[in-house]
Write an enzyme that holds these catalytic residues in place. Structure first.
Site: not given
Length: 448
Positions: A174, A250, A371
């Site tokens: 990721e 995450h 993000c």
């Protein structure tokens, strides 16, 4: 030679919508099917980029992807003209059309993992595009991501690009959302910190029971090998499975690091004490003084952290050695989180100031300030080798806001995704954007 941490923020794409595609992301699922405002989303992101630039930080832009991804729909059996492919997908498999329209590439913390030249064996900045294979709508991003990064960082003397890892569960990657770097100075060798949710092959590591752990230990180890990182410059840590099951999909939803500091929640990791000792020892060997800032659960719960995105913040170093924390408006709206932040900044510690940004459009889909940015540490020579078209300036900000006003809709619902005109609008906008950012042909419609 002076070095910088450059934040490359994702420009929100024209198809920004709330498809509720990300299982395990509480905000994404809870706002599913609401109407979105792509224009507002893009302008909110640009406002953050401009603000950081004006504060003296190096700031860049990372272009969005072509959506809907008609080629992906063709691979799933939909045929005919582009308009017919969209029409048939809308009629027979609307969830696939929604997935093919996702603007999730805006969260470029997931675009790639980046290791600066001071850490790598060949002295180049290394990029590995993330395969994002846990979610279909994100797994289709990495080919275009690789082309865009290649156009931004094209000089092979300074930059090395690696293809995404094999797109299988054992190597779920990721990107930088589960990676950070600690260093005394951005130009000095540092310690790269890889956080994983599970191991694909080693059953000694516990796994979450409700939501998927998206990053594997094996993927993190593979990226470290590809980038030529030395063992004494890498630390691996496991995310606490129980917080994954509470919506911490995450590591950057429960911890953020920068320079010599790690700002984290008490429940973020397994074997936290052991991890902190290793980070401190390895950073000390590289001239750094590691500092851990732990937020106790008694003051901020995991639920508070997930709802406010306290840790999905940007931790930025200032010239005087202090740090600035960039947080979303939702932090001010959470009484416990805001009270904690007021105490933090008034205590005389490392984090001296908090700045709040309105990123509601992104936040409602599960992405905060962290993000939206990919961090790339560059020295002066490397920064000069970056495609200058993607470095934020006042004129570029003005040009991009005009571009958004010209091309973006101010309302988008699920039904609008079935409109073939949306694809034409997106392609027209992106074709113009590649000229503004001087990227060349990076999108499938420009290449095929």
């Amino acid at each position: 030679m002076k070095s910088y941490e450059v934040n490359f923020d994702g420009l929100v794409g024209p198809t920004h919508n709330y498809g509720g595609l990300s299982y395990g992301n509480v905000a994404s699922q809870s706002n599913s099917q609401q109407s979105s405002n792509p224009k507002e989303a893009a302008l909110q992101g640009l406002a953050k980029m401009k603000a950081l630039m004006e504060m003296g930080f190096q700031q860049g832009v990372l272009a969005p992807q072509e959506r809907p991804d008609v080629a992906a729909l063709r691979r799933l059996g939909f045929a005919g003209s582009d308009a017919q492919v969209i029409e048939r997908a809308a009629k027979d498999a609307m969830p696939l059309l929604v997935a093919s329209c996702s603007a999730s590439s805006m969260w470029v913390a997931n675009a790639a993992t980046v290791s600066p030249s001071a850490d790598t064996s060949d002295g180049r900045v290394h990029f590995t595009a993330a395969n994002l294979n846990c979610k279909y709508h994100r797994s289709i991003e990495h080919p275009t991501t690789s082309r865009v990064l290649g156009a931004m960082f094209a000089d092979q003397k300074h930059f090395a690009h690696h293809a995404a890892l094999p797109a299988v569960a054992q190597f779920g990657d990721e990107g930088a959302a589960n990676h950070t770097r600690f260093c005394h100075d951005y130009g000095q060798a540092g310690v790269e910190f890889f956080v994983f949710g599970r191991s694909a092959f080693d059953t000694r590591y516990p796994a979450p029971q409700k939501y998927p752990a998206r990053q594997t230990l094996e993927a993190s180890q593979a990226v470290a090998r590809l980038h030529g990182l030395s063992d004494d410059g890498v630390v691996y840590a496991q995310q606490n499975p129980s917080v994954i099951d509470q919506g911490v999909f995450h590591n950057d939803v429960i911890a953020v690091g920068n320079g010599e500091a790690l700002f984290y929640h008490e429940d973020a990791f397994l074997e936290t004490d052991k991890m902190l000792v290793e980070l401190q020892a390895k950073l000390a060997k590289r001239g750094g003084n590691f500092q851990a800032i732990c937020v106790p659960r008694s003051q901020v719960t995991v639920e508070d952290a997930v709802r406010s995105y306290l840790f999905n913040s940007q931790l930025l170093s200032r010239a005087d050695g202090s740090m600035l924390l960039i947080v979303p408006e939702e932090c001010r709206g959470n009484e416990r989180v805001w009270q904690y932040l007021q105490g933090l900044t008034s205590s005389g510690g490392l984090i001296r100031e908090v700045k709040v940004f309105d990123l509601k459009q992104s936040m409602q889909n599960g992405g905060g300030p962290a993000c939206l940015r990919l961090r790339v540490a560059l020295n002066q020579t490397e920064l000069a080798a970056v495609n200058p078209g993607v470095i934020m300036t006042a004129p570029l900000y003005d040009t991009l806001t005009q571009w958004v006003d010209k091309h973006y809709r101010d309302r988008l619902s699920e039904n609008d995704l079935a409109d073939p005109q949306l694809l034409l609008e997106c392609r027209t906008a992106l074709d113009e954007l590649t000229q503004i950012l001087k990227l060349g042909a990076v999108y499938p419609f420009q290449i095929n």
